[in-house]
Scaffold this active site. Sequence first.
Site, PDB file in Angstrom:
ATOM      1  CG  ASP A  44      -0.580   7.091   9.407  1.00 36.68           C
ATOM      2  OD1 ASP A  44      -1.708   7.098   8.899  1.00 36.68           O
ATOM      3  OD2 ASP A  44       0.371   6.443   8.934  1.00 36.68           O
ATOM      4  CB  ILE A  73      -4.516   0.519  -6.013  1.00 37.43           C
ATOM      5  CG1 ILE A  73      -5.733  -0.197  -6.625  1.00 37.43           C
ATOM      6  CG2 ILE A  73      -4.390   0.236  -4.543  1.00 37.43           C
ATOM      7  CD1 ILE A  73      -5.558  -1.705  -6.711  1.00 37.43           C
ATOM      8  NE  ARG A  75      -4.674  -3.553  10.421  1.00 35.89           N
ATOM      9  CZ  ARG A  75      -5.006  -2.444   9.778  1.00 35.89           C
ATOM     10  NH1 ARG A  75      -6.115  -1.823  10.056  1.00 35.89           N
ATOM     11  NH2 ARG A  75      -4.237  -1.967   8.832  1.00 35.89           N
ATOM     12  CB  CYS A  90      -7.418   1.701   8.101  1.00 42.24           C
ATOM     13  SG  CYS A  90      -6.341   1.197   9.438  1.00 42.24           S
ATOM     14  CE  LYS A 109       1.022  -0.197  10.373  1.00 47.82           C
ATOM     15  NZ  LYS A 109       0.328  -0.078   9.082  1.00 47.82           N
ATOM     16  CG  ASN A 110       3.026   2.047   7.655  1.00 45.70           C
ATOM     17  OD1 ASN A 110       2.525   0.921   7.747  1.00 45.70           O
ATOM     18  ND2 ASN A 110       2.338   3.154   7.839  1.00 45.70           N
ATOM     19  NE  ARG A 132      -5.755   3.238   2.817  1.00 44.01           N
ATOM     20  CZ  ARG A 132      -5.025   2.720   3.785  1.00 44.01           C
ATOM     21  NH1 ARG A 132      -5.601   2.065   4.747  1.00 44.01           N
ATOM     22  NH2 ARG A 132      -3.717   2.844   3.781  1.00 44.01           N
ATOM     23  CB  ILE A 167      -4.040  12.040   3.704  1.00 42.78           C
ATOM     24  CG1 ILE A 167      -2.973  13.083   4.085  1.00 42.78           C
ATOM     25  CG2 ILE A 167      -3.420  10.877   2.910  1.00 42.78           C
ATOM     26  CD1 ILE A 167      -2.183  13.691   2.958  1.00 42.78           C
TER      27      ILE A 167
HETATM   28  N1  EPU Z   1      -4.185   7.606  -3.886  1.00 42.87           N
HETATM   29  C1  EPU Z   1      -4.770   7.589  -5.137  1.00 42.87           C
HETATM   30  N2  EPU Z   1      -4.363   6.632  -6.031  1.00 42.87           N
HETATM   31  C2  EPU Z   1      -3.388   5.722  -5.728  1.00 42.87           C
HETATM   32  C3  EPU Z   1      -2.778   5.759  -4.453  1.00 42.87           C
HETATM   33  C4  EPU Z   1      -3.207   6.717  -3.545  1.00 42.87           C
HETATM   34  O1  EPU Z   1      -5.654   8.411  -5.437  1.00 42.87           O
HETATM   35  O2  EPU Z   1      -3.064   4.898  -6.582  1.00 42.87           O
HETATM   36  C5  EPU Z   1      -4.637   8.596  -2.882  1.00 42.87           C
HETATM   37  C6  EPU Z   1      -5.304   7.906  -1.672  1.00 42.87           C
HETATM   38  O3  EPU Z   1      -6.664   7.634  -1.923  1.00 42.87           O
HETATM   39  C7  EPU Z   1      -5.075   8.908  -0.573  1.00 42.87           C
HETATM   40  C8  EPU Z   1      -3.716   9.524  -0.923  1.00 42.87           C
HETATM   41  O4  EPU Z   1      -3.510   9.236  -2.312  1.00 42.87           O
HETATM   42  O5  EPU Z   1      -6.048   9.914  -0.625  1.00 42.87           O
HETATM   43  C9  EPU Z   1      -2.532   9.002  -0.131  1.00 42.87           C
HETATM   44  O6  EPU Z   1      -2.538   7.601  -0.127  1.00 42.87           O
HETATM   45  P1  EPU Z   1      -1.194   6.734  -0.035  1.00 42.87           P
HETATM   46  O7  EPU Z   1      -1.127   5.872  -1.238  1.00 42.87           O
HETATM   47  O8  EPU Z   1      -0.031   7.603   0.272  1.00 42.87           O
HETATM   48  O9  EPU Z   1      -1.530   5.827   1.217  1.00 42.87           O
HETATM   49  P2  EPU Z   1      -1.122   4.314   1.392  1.00 42.87           P
HETATM   50  O10 EPU Z   1       0.153   4.101   0.698  1.00 42.87           O
HETATM   51  O11 EPU Z   1      -2.275   3.453   1.091  1.00 42.87           O
HETATM   52  C10 EPU Z   1       0.341   4.633   3.526  1.00 42.87           C
HETATM   53  C11 EPU Z   1       0.385   4.061   4.897  1.00 42.87           C
HETATM   54  C12 EPU Z   1      -0.793   4.602   5.691  1.00 42.87           C
HETATM   55  C13 EPU Z   1      -0.702   6.123   5.725  1.00 42.87           C
HETATM   56  C14 EPU Z   1      -0.636   6.686   4.309  1.00 42.87           C
HETATM   57  C15 EPU Z   1      -0.430   8.181   4.254  1.00 42.87           C
HETATM   58  C16 EPU Z   1       1.446   1.931   4.586  1.00 42.87           C
HETATM   59  C17 EPU Z   1       1.315   0.444   4.550  1.00 42.87           C
HETATM   60  N3  EPU Z   1       0.329   2.615   4.822  1.00 42.87           N
HETATM   61  O12 EPU Z   1      -0.890   4.230   2.950  1.00 42.87           O
HETATM   62  O13 EPU Z   1      -0.667   4.088   7.001  1.00 42.87           O
HETATM   63  O14 EPU Z   1      -1.817   6.660   6.383  1.00 42.87           O
HETATM   64  O15 EPU Z   1       0.440   6.056   3.582  1.00 42.87           O
HETATM   65  O16 EPU Z   1       0.718   8.551   4.923  1.00 42.87           O
HETATM   66  O17 EPU Z   1       2.533   2.457   4.425  1.00 42.87           O
HETATM   67  C18 EPU Z   1      -1.416   3.343   9.096  1.00 42.87           C
HETATM   68  O18 EPU Z   1      -0.261   2.916   9.325  1.00 42.87           O
HETATM   69  O19 EPU Z   1      -2.285   3.402   9.979  1.00 42.87           O
HETATM   70  C19 EPU Z   1      -1.768   3.777   7.755  1.00 42.87           C
HETATM   71  C20 EPU Z   1      -3.037   3.884   7.347  1.00 42.87           C
END
Ligand code: EPU
Length: 416
Positions: free
Chosen positions: A303, A122, A395, A115, A21-22, A120, A325
């Site tokens: 995850d 950005i 999902r 989730c 998925k990811n 989370r 994380i």
């Molecule tokens: N973070 C920031 N600023 C940002 C982006 C991230 O502070 O601009 C922080 C987040 O708050 C978090 C950490 O960095 O504490 C890691 O977040 P990351 O951005 O890596 O997570 P994500 O990209 O939102 C993806 C997966 C998640 C998975 C995480 C970590 C996708 C669509 N989602 O999320 O998958 O848990 O990486 O490996 O790729 C799932 O599939 O169930 C899922 C939640």
Amino acid sequence: MAIAINGGKKLSGIVKISGAKNAALPELAAVILSSDGFEFEGVPEVEDIKVMFKALENIGAEGEFVSNRIKVKIPSLKSGLVPRDIVETSRASILILGPLIARNGYAKVSLPGGCPIGDRKIDFHLQGLRKMGATINIKNGYIIANSDKLCGIEYTFPNKSVTGTENLLMAATLAEGESVLTNCALEPEISDLINLLSSMGADIKQEENGLLIIKGKTTLKGSKHKVIPDRIEMGTYVIAGSFFDNEIIVENAIPEYIKSLLNVLKNMGVKIVIDKNRIKVNPAEDILPVDVETKPYPGFPTDLQAQLTTLLTQAKGVSRIQENIFNKRFKHINELNKLGANIEIKGNTAIIKGKTELRGKVIKSTDLRASASLLLGGLIAKGETIVENPYQLFRGYENMPEKLNQLGADIKLIKR
Ligand code: EPU
């Protein structure tokens, strides 16, 4: 609807892993970067992917999603809007932002849902895109971005971010000049996205330690791509194979992707035999407790934290899992305790005291991976466990009840 599990059944046989998925999510967003056609194979038929496909249709994509294949093309963009009602259950929207500004110069994208597992943020996505030259404002739950032309940048991610890396990487493929992105995430899904982008004509060098160098192009072409297998699904079934006297073979696996989990399981006494793309799992006679902490890839994945917690309720002694994380990713703990687990949360650590006998109860899933851990709890528990809110599971896991039933589980979807 709810999932009813009649627990205590032995699981045995082969389970085949679906596409990731990811990986498929950013790869579908990458379709925006070209006006040509794409064909994807091995796309998991899960709700988050359906949401992403709908969001693409809303901006002008034509195509179909049948039997794990997606044929799609965006000859011209109809709109720069990714509305909240389409993407509110998923984080898919944020992945659309970078490619959409890069191709269209304008994007109005709903702030991401997904989730409820903690903050989370950005900010890295927005910092990077602003540095590339986009003007970005947030208004009424929408990110509104404008840009005449994106330019290459040097950007160091303050912390590793999976979708942050993917977003800036995709935007940089169409930006003018060179981008040097440092401290990028190293997840296999990112390498798979790089493979797709390279096949589209992008110029990307992936160096060691998360350094990406991208030379922007004026156009990119369409492609055919097979999505890599889902390492979190892989890990979930390997964990399912690690209790009772289960005998599961996980097929279409890439064991390297879940090395951190396999090492933890070996330390717990689980017997793992790897034969190319197959992982054979035989449980330990007595599961040993372990201490684990979640880290970015190649560390132990957040995850799989919830699913491992369920297994650790069956280990004799005290185990600890530290979640590094996401700061609210322990919602499954309360539900597992309802089944009879003895788990305490201290700060960002779950302390699991085992071995506990689990008994069926009505429990509720709050997020995708938590719901898989509750399903595993239901398989271990005596009697009937009802897991409410199964949408969360659907999902991200393709046909999980069906796959488990084929291994000998007794799971039904019931009306509730
Ligand atoms: N973070 C920031 N600023 C940002 C982006 C991230 O502070 O601009 C922080 C987040 O708050 C978090 C950490 O960095 O504490 C890691 O977040 P990351 O951005 O890596 O997570 P994500 O990209 O939102 C993806 C997966 C998640 C998975 C995480 C970590 C996708 C669509 N989602 O999320 O998958 O848990 O990486 O490996 O790729 C799932 O599939 O169930 C899922 C939640």
